[in-house]
Design a protein around this motif. Structure first.
Motif, PDB file in Angstrom:
ATOM      1  N   GLY A  59     -28.151 -21.696 -94.857  1.00  0.00           N
ATOM      2  CA  GLY A  59     -28.468 -21.312 -93.621  1.00  0.00           C
ATOM      3  C   GLY A  59     -29.202 -20.456 -93.962  1.00  0.00           C
ATOM      4  N   LYS A  60     -29.592 -20.291 -95.627  1.00  0.00           N
ATOM      5  CA  LYS A  60     -30.776 -19.128 -96.015  1.00  0.00           C
ATOM      6  C   LYS A  60     -31.544 -19.638 -95.744  1.00  0.00           C
ATOM      7  N   LYS A  61     -32.928 -19.097 -95.498  1.00  0.00           N
ATOM      8  CA  LYS A  61     -34.207 -19.353 -95.532  1.00  0.00           C
ATOM      9  C   LYS A  61     -35.424 -18.774 -96.944  1.00  0.00           C
ATOM     10  N   LEU A  62     -35.932 -20.056 -97.473  1.00  0.00           N
ATOM     11  CA  LEU A  62     -36.531 -19.673 -98.359  1.00  0.00           C
ATOM     12  C   LEU A  62     -37.949 -20.012 -98.304  1.00  0.00           C
ATOM     13  N   ALA A  84     -29.432 -28.743 -99.948  1.00  0.00           N
ATOM     14  CA  ALA A  84     -28.025 -27.550 -99.972  1.00  0.00           C
ATOM     15  C   ALA A  84     -28.249 -26.373 -98.448  1.00  0.00           C
ATOM     16  N   GLY A  85     -28.818 -26.947 -97.599  1.00  0.00           N
ATOM     17  CA  GLY A  85     -28.262 -26.475 -96.119  1.00  0.00           C
ATOM     18  C   GLY A  85     -29.604 -25.554 -96.974  1.00  0.00           C
ATOM     19  N   ILE A  86     -30.619 -25.149 -97.117  1.00  0.00           N
ATOM     20  CA  ILE A  86     -31.330 -23.946 -96.800  1.00  0.00           C
ATOM     21  C   ILE A  86     -32.308 -24.297 -95.765  1.00  0.00           C
ATOM     22  N   HIS A  87     -32.607 -22.932 -94.933  1.00  0.00           N
ATOM     23  CA  HIS A  87     -33.542 -23.653 -94.392  1.00  0.00           C
ATOM     24  C   HIS A  87     -35.142 -23.544 -95.236  1.00  0.00           C
ATOM     25  N   VAL A  88     -35.616 -24.565 -95.251  1.00  0.00           N
ATOM     26  CA  VAL A  88     -37.214 -24.201 -96.195  1.00  0.00           C
ATOM     27  C   VAL A  88     -38.367 -23.830 -95.149  1.00  0.00           C
ATOM     28  N   VAL A 112     -47.531 -15.950 -93.766  1.00  0.00           N
ATOM     29  CA  VAL A 112     -47.416 -15.279 -94.312  1.00  0.00           C
ATOM     30  C   VAL A 112     -46.575 -14.213 -94.352  1.00  0.00           C
ATOM     31  N   SER A 113     -47.229 -13.733 -94.118  1.00  0.00           N
ATOM     32  CA  SER A 113     -47.014 -12.071 -93.196  1.00  0.00           C
ATOM     33  C   SER A 113     -45.540 -12.432 -93.661  1.00  0.00           C
ATOM     34  N   ASP A 114     -44.890 -12.899 -91.664  1.00  0.00           N
ATOM     35  CA  ASP A 114     -43.588 -12.985 -91.156  1.00  0.00           C
ATOM     36  C   ASP A 114     -42.438 -13.875 -92.342  1.00  0.00           C
ATOM     37  N   ALA A 153     -41.523 -11.103 -94.741  1.00  0.00           N
ATOM     38  CA  ALA A 153     -40.628  -9.851 -94.188  1.00  0.00           C
ATOM     39  C   ALA A 153     -39.257 -11.549 -93.670  1.00  0.00           C
ATOM     40  N   ASN A 154     -39.157 -13.177 -93.312  1.00  0.00           N
ATOM     41  CA  ASN A 154     -38.401 -12.972 -92.977  1.00  0.00           C
ATOM     42  C   ASN A 154     -37.278 -14.240 -93.264  1.00  0.00           C
TER      43      ASN A 154
END
Length: 105
Positions: free
Chosen positions: A5-8, A34-38, A91-93, A96-97
């Motif tokens: 659920g983390k974001k990379l 690993a279930g990470i949002h890429v 890229v900025s988004d 930041a997110n």
């Protein structure tokens, strides 16, 4: 530690034949497994990686692929559905997110 659920966020400015591309793709694949949002943004020579089979396979696994529209136009790469062609505000988004943001060149 559960990373699901983390974001990379990834920024790629290297062409598909470079070590930077392979490191970026390897990390993206491990993160997806690993279930990470890429989220990957390709800029400069990295725009040439948008259609690379390895990146397209990662898109099929869930990686969100963005490509600098200006960089693609400058290099004669037509805009199609191989990625989301956009501007630098993305890229900025991403910076930041996302929980982590890494650059490969």
């Amino acid at each position: 530690m559960d990373l699901a659920g983390k974001k990379l966020g990834l920024l790629l400015s290297a062409p598909p034949e470079s070590p930077g591309f392979h490191h970026c793709a390897g990390l993206a694949e491990a993160a997806l497994n690993a279930g990470i949002h890429v989220f990957c943004y390709c800029i400069d020579d990295g725009v040439c990686a948008a259609r690379a089979p390895r990146f397209q396979a990662l898109r099929q696994k869930g990686m969100k692929l963005h490509v600098c529209a200006f960089g693609a136009e400058k290099r004669g790469i037509p805009m199609d559905d191989s990625a989301v062609f956009s501007g630098l505000t993305i890229v900025s988004d991403l910076i930041a997110n996302t929980d982590r943001f890494l650059s490969f060149n």
